[in-house]
Write a protein that holds these residues in place. Structure first.
Motif, PDB file in Angstrom:
ATOM      1  N   ASN A   1     -10.963  18.606 -16.037  1.00  0.00           N
ATOM      2  CA  ASN A   1     -10.376  19.381 -14.937  1.00  0.00           C
ATOM      3  C   ASN A   1      -9.003  19.888 -15.352  1.00  0.00           C
ATOM      4  OD1 ASN A   1     -12.498  18.727 -12.969  1.00  0.00           O
ATOM      5  ND2 ASN A   1     -11.707  16.656 -13.184  1.00  0.00           N
ATOM      6  N   PRO A   2      -8.959  20.891 -16.233  1.00  0.00           N
ATOM      7  CA  PRO A   2      -7.657  21.352 -16.726  1.00  0.00           C
ATOM      8  C   PRO A   2      -6.833  22.036 -15.639  1.00  0.00           C
ATOM      9  CG  PRO A   2      -9.407  22.783 -17.514  1.00  0.00           C
ATOM     10  CD  PRO A   2     -10.057  21.623 -16.808  1.00  0.00           C
ATOM     11  N   ASP A   3      -5.532  21.984 -15.819  1.00  0.00           N
ATOM     12  CA  ASP A   3      -4.596  22.683 -14.936  1.00  0.00           C
ATOM     13  C   ASP A   3      -4.741  24.175 -15.238  1.00  0.00           C
ATOM     14  OD1 ASP A   3      -2.480  23.813 -13.622  1.00  0.00           O
ATOM     15  OD2 ASP A   3      -0.936  22.546 -14.527  1.00  0.00           O
ATOM     16  N   GLN A   4      -5.364  24.925 -14.328  1.00  0.00           N
ATOM     17  CA  GLN A   4      -5.674  26.332 -14.580  1.00  0.00           C
ATOM     18  C   GLN A   4      -4.424  27.174 -14.808  1.00  0.00           C
ATOM     19  OE1 GLN A   4      -8.773  27.507 -15.110  1.00  0.00           O
ATOM     20  NE2 GLN A   4      -9.400  25.380 -14.955  1.00  0.00           N
ATOM     21  N   GLU A   5      -3.326  26.871 -14.123  1.00  0.00           N
ATOM     22  CA  GLU A   5      -2.093  27.626 -14.342  1.00  0.00           C
ATOM     23  C   GLU A   5      -1.614  27.460 -15.771  1.00  0.00           C
ATOM     24  OE1 GLU A   5       1.307  27.655 -11.792  1.00  0.00           O
ATOM     25  OE2 GLU A   5       0.006  27.450 -10.044  1.00  0.00           O
ATOM     26  N   ARG A   6      -1.680  26.261 -16.291  1.00  0.00           N
ATOM     27  CA  ARG A   6      -1.225  25.995 -17.646  1.00  0.00           C
ATOM     28  C   ARG A   6      -2.165  26.651 -18.653  1.00  0.00           C
ATOM     29  NH1 ARG A   6      -2.067  20.432 -19.086  1.00  0.00           N
ATOM     30  NH2 ARG A   6      -3.554  21.180 -20.565  1.00  0.00           N
ATOM     31  N   VAL A   7      -3.471  26.618 -18.378  1.00  0.00           N
ATOM     32  CA  VAL A   7      -4.449  27.163 -19.306  1.00  0.00           C
ATOM     33  C   VAL A   7      -4.362  28.691 -19.378  1.00  0.00           C
ATOM     34  CG1 VAL A   7      -6.939  27.440 -19.705  1.00  0.00           C
ATOM     35  CG2 VAL A   7      -6.008  25.226 -19.060  1.00  0.00           C
ATOM     36  N   TRP A   8      -4.151  29.347 -18.251  1.00  0.00           N
ATOM     37  CA  TRP A   8      -4.216  30.813 -18.211  1.00  0.00           C
ATOM     38  C   TRP A   8      -2.849  31.495 -18.158  1.00  0.00           C
ATOM     39  CZ3 TRP A   8      -8.598  32.552 -19.688  1.00  0.00           C
ATOM     40  CH2 TRP A   8      -9.757  31.799 -19.492  1.00  0.00           C
TER      41      TRP A   8
END
Length: 177
Positions: free
Chosen positions: A167-174
């Motif tokens: 469950n990655p942190d989407q803000e950090r990933v994108w």
């Protein structure tokens, strides 16, 4: 279907009072205190036999496979109930035994559980000063695990990383800088 709550509570009491170093050297003293038998201490997997009135009296001692001496002891696990496979009629009985056991442990340790889970088994965890105690029940048996706090912290770190990767942190990933 049998459960041995009396002896299980006695073992939990002894484990909370025991002066753990979390090495294989603890096993003979702990076993003597609770009336168990220990064998093969020098082998990769020591054997332990409980005195509980259940159909699986073996206890599992999980020892690190290392050259360190004394060898680190990660955990000791044993059954508080019979192990009965492929009989769905035992689940309500096991659930009831689990509920009674964890209530007695709650009174014994004097604190609320620090963790819980419901799939694929149902269980509770207590983080005590020199011991992590987990009690769980499945469709076919109930067990108790006495765990080294250092080992449990290491396992918790692995579980946290797996959860973060799933469950990655989407803000950090994108994020594009």
């Amino acid at each position: 279907m049998r459960v041995d709550l009396e002896r299980t509570v006695q073992v939990v009491q002894a484990a909370t009072d025991f002066d753990w170093t979390w090495t294989v050297d603890d096993l003979p003293g702990f076993a003597e205190q609770v009336g168990w038998q220990v064998g093969n201490l020098g082998q990769r997997s020591p054997t332990m036999t409980t005195n509980l009135e259940v159909n699986r009296v073996d206890a599992m001692a999980y020892v690190e496979d290392t050259r360190a001496m004394p060898r680190p002891l990660n955990s000791v696990e044993f059954y508080f109930s019979d192990v009965v496979r492929d009989d769905p009629t035992v689940k309500p009985f096991l659930d009831s035994a689990f509920d009674e056991l964890v209530q007695r442990v709650f009174v014994l340790v004097g604190q609320c559980p620090t963790g819980w889970w419901i799939n694929p088994s149902r269980g509770l965890r207590w983080d005590l000063p020199n011991l992590v105690l987990q009690i769980s029940v499945r469709d076919h048996s109930g067990d108790v695990e006495l765990i080294s706090p250092v080992y449990k912290a290491w396992r918790d770190g692995i579980d946290k990383r797996i959860e973060e990767e799933a469950n990655p942190d989407q803000e950090r990933v994108w994020r594009f800088d």
